[in-house]
Motif scaffolding. Structure first.
Motif, PDB file in Angstrom:
ATOM      1  N   ARG A 114     -44.907-114.344  27.498  1.00  0.00           N
ATOM      2  CA  ARG A 114     -45.603-115.075  26.426  1.00  0.00           C
ATOM      3  C   ARG A 114     -46.739-114.231  25.845  1.00  0.00           C
ATOM      4  O   ARG A 114     -47.047-114.299  24.675  1.00  0.00           O
ATOM      5  CB  ARG A 114     -46.150-116.431  26.917  1.00  0.00           C
ATOM      6  CG  ARG A 114     -45.143-117.411  27.459  1.00  0.00           C
ATOM      7  CD  ARG A 114     -43.949-117.654  26.564  1.00  0.00           C
ATOM      8  NE  ARG A 114     -44.265-118.044  25.199  1.00  0.00           N
ATOM      9  CZ  ARG A 114     -44.337-119.292  24.742  1.00  0.00           C
ATOM     10  NH1 ARG A 114     -44.070-120.289  25.542  1.00  0.00           N
ATOM     11  NH2 ARG A 114     -44.639-119.534  23.494  1.00  0.00           N
ATOM     12  N   GLY A 147     -47.142-123.943  25.563  1.00  0.00           N
ATOM     13  CA  GLY A 147     -48.363-123.224  25.172  1.00  0.00           C
ATOM     14  C   GLY A 147     -49.561-124.145  25.041  1.00  0.00           C
ATOM     15  O   GLY A 147     -50.627-123.740  24.608  1.00  0.00           O
ATOM     16  N   TRP A 184     -53.110-117.785  28.859  1.00  0.00           N
ATOM     17  CA  TRP A 184     -51.792-117.692  29.518  1.00  0.00           C
ATOM     18  C   TRP A 184     -51.909-117.735  31.038  1.00  0.00           C
ATOM     19  O   TRP A 184     -51.044-118.283  31.715  1.00  0.00           O
ATOM     20  CB  TRP A 184     -51.030-116.457  29.020  1.00  0.00           C
ATOM     21  CG  TRP A 184     -50.649-116.626  27.573  1.00  0.00           C
ATOM     22  CD1 TRP A 184     -51.092-115.888  26.508  1.00  0.00           C
ATOM     23  CD2 TRP A 184     -49.797-117.648  27.028  1.00  0.00           C
ATOM     24  NE1 TRP A 184     -50.579-116.382  25.341  1.00  0.00           N
ATOM     25  CE2 TRP A 184     -49.775-117.458  25.621  1.00  0.00           C
ATOM     26  CE3 TRP A 184     -49.055-118.698  27.563  1.00  0.00           C
ATOM     27  CZ2 TRP A 184     -49.036-118.273  24.761  1.00  0.00           C
ATOM     28  CZ3 TRP A 184     -48.321-119.516  26.716  1.00  0.00           C
ATOM     29  CH2 TRP A 184     -48.316-119.306  25.331  1.00  0.00           C
ATOM     30  N   GLU A 242     -45.204-111.799  23.413  1.00  0.00           N
ATOM     31  CA  GLU A 242     -44.885-112.467  22.139  1.00  0.00           C
ATOM     32  C   GLU A 242     -46.145-112.691  21.313  1.00  0.00           C
ATOM     33  O   GLU A 242     -46.165-112.475  20.107  1.00  0.00           O
ATOM     34  CB  GLU A 242     -44.208-113.817  22.414  1.00  0.00           C
ATOM     35  CG  GLU A 242     -42.801-113.670  22.982  1.00  0.00           C
ATOM     36  CD  GLU A 242     -42.326-114.965  23.667  1.00  0.00           C
ATOM     37  OE1 GLU A 242     -41.336-114.891  24.390  1.00  0.00           O
ATOM     38  OE2 GLU A 242     -42.959-116.037  23.478  1.00  0.00           O
TER      39      GLU A 242
END
Ligand code: HEM
Length: 490
Positions: A156, A196, A172, A159
């Motif tokens: 993540r 998220g 995160w 990204e």
């Protein structure tokens, strides 16, 4: 009828007030704590201490007093802070009688769990039953879940870096640690890594933790809030939030109970599932629900903040980063398993040094002095008074850690006995952190995967991010003051 205006009544009133003040002053001045070094006002009041607690700066304030007055100091009329190693050992003796103080009950009076209980028998029983599943051996069964979540967290970040130009590692890591402890405790992840964002449950928990620390510091403000003409949600909604979190935790545990009923041994294990049906050697439903909920609070922010400060500290010290990346480059992706990481000297020194300078729980952990009182460093501290050891000061003792403010992992190559003894990020004694093995596994795996994926990671200045954001706020736990940490990787 009593005539309040009569001179004799007024005289008696005056004498009572003056008499009361004399008795109060005499009691405080003859209290053995008055003999301890410390600021003069701390004989009379702990208002200054409370002011610093509310500013999120208790550890820095108390540390400044240690630097000025020495290792055993008075910080309030009934509280001392201790940095003297042999006294610290006395407080943390496993068979010690220095029990957690009432602070822990004030912190969360509406819950009863392994973290806040003051009852020695409850604590002993819970600790005995809960220890095995969360020991190093017990956690082997959960490694695939832990590794999977760590892999997803780093993915993540990749990204986010592509889309935004930087990744918020604090965010995160928070999603990752919360999903890990959620799945290990309830059998079901919160799926924060996937979405998220925070669930209502997590938002409630955060509010409760914040309001609880205010309530423990100035209990009357909570009562006052109930009578205020306007609503102060952070204080007035706490009972509702606590009810909601308990109801969620109850549902989650119930679901997993039913699953274990249906699937028996085939059901995914949790840190509690072996205790569901163990009779005398198990826990009842409410005990499992309440302790599982306490794991979510104890096991998320702590590891998140440690990892965030670790990444920041390493990126701010390129020579440390190079050495760490070099060590990790000797591994293949398949080697990223905990057994192998445990043997990497520099990785473990980096983790150790990060916890030294940025202990997730930096504040004094209050303990009640046993009834007969205690002798510490030549001073007598009466029974019932409070003593606390703060990791923040223990870890900054220049006599133990030369140049204590320098981030230098290599100081752990050959640690002295004093370094080992003074290192208390997980507390000590019978109340030492129950989740420390889980924490260390997460720290090793996440650090290794992060720096293998981003060997050139550096701090970002996107959206005005700077070192200023990383100044710690310390409301019982230590956290970057803006709760973000932006990292780029070229
Ligand atoms: C780097 C991460 C962590 C740090 C620095 C940390 C630190 C601490 C400290 C200092 C205490 C003692 C508190 C006191 O005496 O007042 C504690 C207790 C505790 N911690 Fe942790 N913790 C971490 C991670 C975890 C995790 C992952 C869990 C997961 C379950 C956990 C569960 C607990 C529990 C249940 C207690 C209460 C133990 C008892 O009273 O017997 N902690 N932790």
């Amino acid at each position: 009828m009593l005539d309040l205006d009569s001179p004799s009544v007024q005289f008696v009133g005056l004498v009572s007030i003056v008499g009361g003040l004399i008795v109060w002053a005499y009691t405080l001045l003859t209290n053995p704590l008055a003999k301890l070094p410390g600021p003069w006002y701390s004989i009379w009041t702990d208002t200054v201490l409370r002011y610093h607690i509310l500013k999120g700066q208790r550890p820095t304030y108390v540390h400044s007093l240690h630097l000025k007055y020495g290792p055993i100091i008075r910080i309030g009329p009934t509280e001392a802070s201790i940095q003297d190693l042999s006294s610290v050992k006395q407080i943390y003796r496993v068979k010690g009688e220095f029990l957690k103080s009432v602070f822990y009950q004030k912190f969360s009076p509406d819950r009863h769990n392994i973290f806040n209980t003051l009852d020695v028998n409850f604590h002993r029983r819970w600790r005995r039953l809960l220890s095995a599943p969360i020991s190093e051996t017990g956690l082997v069964a959960h490694q695939p879940v832990i590794e999977g979540k760590i892999r997803l967290a780093v993915q993540r970040m990749v990204e986010e870096m592509e889309k935004r130009g930087a990744a918020d590692v604090f965010h995160w890591f928070m999603c990752m640690t919360t999903d890990i402890i959620g799945e290990l405790s309830f059998g079901e992840s919160f799926h924060m890594l996937e979405t998220g964002s925070k669930t209502q449950y997590i938002r409630d928990l955060e509010q409760i933790a914040f309001a609880s620390s205010i309530r423990a510091t100035i209990p009357w403000i909570y009562k006052l809030a109930q009578w205020m003409p306007f609503r102060t949600p952070v204080l007035t909604d706490i009972a509702e939030q606590a009810k909601r979190t308990m109801s969620y935790a109850g549902q989650a545990i119930k679901q997993h109970y039913d699953l274990v009923d249906k699937q028996g041994e085939d059901a995914k294990p949790t840190l509690f599932s072996k205790l569901y049906k163990a009779g005398e050697d198990g826990l009842n439903f409410a005990e499992i629900r309440d302790n599982a909920a306490s794991y979510i609070i104890a096991g998320s922010d702590t590891t998140t903040n440690t990892l965030t400060y670790l990444v920041w500290s390493v990126c701010k010290h390129p020579h440390v980063q190079r050495r760490l990346v070099d060590e990790l480059s000797g591994l293949s992706d398949d080697d990223l398993e905990d057994q192998k990481l445990k043997n990497l000297p520099y990785l473990n020194q980096v983790i150790q040094e990060s916890m030294r300078l940025y202990p997730a729980a930096p504040s004094g952990l209050p303990r009640a002095v046993p009834r007969e009182g205690a002798e510490m460093g030549g001073y007598f501290i009466p029974g019932g008074h409070t003593v606390s050891v703060q990791a923040y000061s223990m870890h900054r003792d220049a006599a133990v850690y030369p140049e204590p403010l320098v981030f230098d992992p290599s100081r752990w190559e050959e640690p002295t006995q004093a370094m080992k003894d003074s290192f208390v990020p997980f507390g000590g004694g019978s109340r030492i952190c129950l989740g420390l093995h889980l924490a260390r596994i997460e720290l090793r795996l996440a650090t290794a995967r992060f720096f293998r994926t981003f060997p050139n990671a550096k701090m970002s200045n996107l959206e005005g991010f700077s070192d200023e954001d990383m100044k710690p706020a310390m409301f019982f736990l230590l956290t970057p003051k803006t709760r973000r940490c932006l990292v780029e990787a070229s």
